[in-house]
Design a protein around this motif. Structure first.
Motif, short mmCIF file in Angstrom:
data_model
loop_
_atom_site.label_atom_id
_atom_site.label_comp_id
_atom_site.label_asym_id
_atom_site.label_seq_id
_atom_site.Cartn_x
_atom_site.Cartn_y
_atom_site.Cartn_z
N CYS A 282 -28.70 9.71 38.42
CA CYS A 282 -30.19 9.32 38.35
C CYS A 282 -30.69 9.68 39.78
O CYS A 282 -32.02 9.60 39.98
CB CYS A 282 -30.41 7.81 37.86
SG CYS A 282 -29.86 6.85 39.27
N GLY A 283 -30.08 10.18 40.69
CA GLY A 283 -30.42 10.54 42.27
C GLY A 283 -30.21 9.38 43.08
O GLY A 283 -30.91 9.44 44.44
N CYS B 244 -32.54 6.69 30.62
CA CYS B 244 -32.47 6.43 32.24
C CYS B 244 -33.38 5.15 32.55
O CYS B 244 -32.85 4.17 33.22
CB CYS B 244 -32.53 7.50 32.97
SG CYS B 244 -31.90 7.33 34.76
N ASP C 87 -38.60 17.48 41.52
CA ASP C 87 -37.19 18.09 41.34
C ASP C 87 -36.97 19.29 42.24
O ASP C 87 -37.14 20.34 41.50
CB ASP C 87 -36.83 18.22 39.76
CG ASP C 87 -35.60 18.72 39.42
OD1 ASP C 87 -34.74 18.60 40.37
OD2 ASP C 87 -35.57 19.00 38.28
N THR D 86 -34.67 6.07 39.23
CA THR D 86 -34.69 6.37 37.89
C THR D 86 -35.07 7.76 37.61
O THR D 86 -36.01 7.98 38.24
CB THR D 86 -35.30 5.46 36.80
OG1 THR D 86 -35.00 5.71 35.53
CG2 THR D 86 -36.71 5.24 37.30
N THR D 87 -34.75 8.52 36.66
CA THR D 87 -35.42 9.94 36.20
C THR D 87 -36.41 9.31 35.19
O THR D 87 -36.39 8.39 34.72
CB THR D 87 -34.31 10.66 35.66
OG1 THR D 87 -33.83 10.21 34.41
CG2 THR D 87 -33.20 11.11 36.77
N GLU E 117 -36.36 10.12 31.92
CA GLU E 117 -35.99 10.20 30.71
C GLU E 117 -35.74 8.40 30.40
O GLU E 117 -35.40 7.78 30.68
CB GLU E 117 -34.54 10.60 30.55
CG GLU E 117 -34.43 12.30 30.80
CD GLU E 117 -34.79 12.68 32.17
OE1 GLU E 117 -35.39 14.00 32.28
OE2 GLU E 117 -34.44 11.98 33.15
N VAL F 283 -38.77 7.13 41.26
CA VAL F 283 -38.69 7.78 40.17
C VAL F 283 -38.02 9.39 40.68
O VAL F 283 -39.10 10.01 41.54
CB VAL F 283 -39.85 8.25 39.36
CG1 VAL F 283 -39.79 9.19 38.07
CG2 VAL F 283 -40.31 6.82 38.66
N SER F 284 -36.97 9.73 40.40
CA SER F 284 -36.45 11.06 40.75
C SER F 284 -36.79 12.22 40.14
O SER F 284 -36.68 12.02 38.66
CB SER F 284 -35.07 10.84 41.40
OG SER F 284 -34.20 10.74 40.22
N ARG F 285 -36.57 13.17 40.52
CA ARG F 285 -36.67 14.53 39.74
C ARG F 285 -37.80 14.57 38.75
O ARG F 285 -37.66 14.94 37.40
CB ARG F 285 -35.18 14.82 38.79
CG ARG F 285 -34.26 14.83 39.80
CD ARG F 285 -32.57 14.73 39.04
NE ARG F 285 -31.78 14.68 39.99
CZ ARG F 285 -30.43 14.08 39.61
NH1 ARG F 285 -30.28 13.97 38.36
NH2 ARG F 285 -29.62 14.40 40.65
N ALA F 286 -39.23 14.53 39.34
CA ALA F 286 -40.24 14.29 38.39
C ALA F 286 -41.37 14.81 39.33
O ALA F 286 -41.40 14.66 40.48
CB ALA F 286 -40.37 12.92 37.97
#
Length: 218
Positions: A11-12, A140, A187, A134-135, A137, A163-166
């Motif tokens: 999740c990062g 997650c 991301d 958290t991502t 998704e 919130v990662s990768r967003a």
């Protein structure tokens, strides 16, 4: 002392731990990033430091500052303490570890195991507050909510979520996790050989998260 937690692996958490530590260094505040995940001890690899010595040396009496390795660019200046096998989750943590880490003058960030299981309990108990990563998704997010609830059951305050990768936070994330949104980390570097921590947008996002944490627990 901050615990960086998350509901699922990948999740990062580790990137966030090292990224926030680097942001603290950029703000002229030292940081010690501690790998509290013996099952997936990858903080040292991401930072470019040797696997040993690690947490076990600190529990044996060595000062954390003498044991920790210094991260390579793009997170140069961050002190990194690798994990030690069978130290977290499988036995009660030695009281000497908590005493040693609390004696560190820099901010200590604990990269915790994923999920809401017993492996996460021990390092969480060392922390003053938790940051939930958290991502976007749904799966997650649901697991992150369980981890946040476990932290509160242990009387560890949840300082907020990252919130990662967003590019944007999913709707309702603050209600689901019952905490403040500290920031959204893009991301960056996906599909390339460039580490996300070298991306300027990621660095800026981590700087903003640290600024949001300053009045609360830094």
């Amino acid at each position: 002392m901050l615990a960086i937690v998350g509901g699922k692996g990948g999740c990062g958490k580790t990137t966030t731990t090292l990224g926030l530590a680097a942001a603290l260094v950029r703000q002229r505040t030292g940081a010690l990033a501690v790998d509290a995940d013996p099952e997936m001890p990858d903080l040292h690899a991401l930072a470019g430091v040797e696997r040993e010595p690690g947490v076990d040396a600190v529990t044996e009496g060595w000062p954390p500052g003498m044991v920790a390795g210094m991260a390579d660019p793009p997170t140069a200046g961050v002190a990194v303490l690798p994990a030690a096998a069978d130290q977290f989750g499988r036995q009660t943590l030695p009281s000497s570890l908590s005493v040693s880490l609390r004696a560190v003058t820099e901010t200590v960030l604990l990269d915790c195991p994923a999920g809401a299981g017993p492996d996460t309990v021990e390092p969480l108990r060392l922390a003053d507050a938790a940051v939930v990563v958290t991502t976007p998704e749904p799966e997650c997010l649901r697991d992150a909510a369980k981890t946040a609830a476990m932290a509160r059951e242990l009387d560890v305050s949840v300082a907020g979520t990252v919130v990662s990768r967003a590019e944007a936070a999913p709707a309702g994330v603050t209600d689901l996790l019952d905490c403040e949104l500290l920031g959204v980390v893009p991301d960056a570097g996906a599909g390339s050989s460039v580490t996300p921590l070298a991306d300027e947008r990621v660095r800026t996002a981590h700087d903003e998260v640290v600024s949001a944490l300053q009045p609360k627990c830094l």
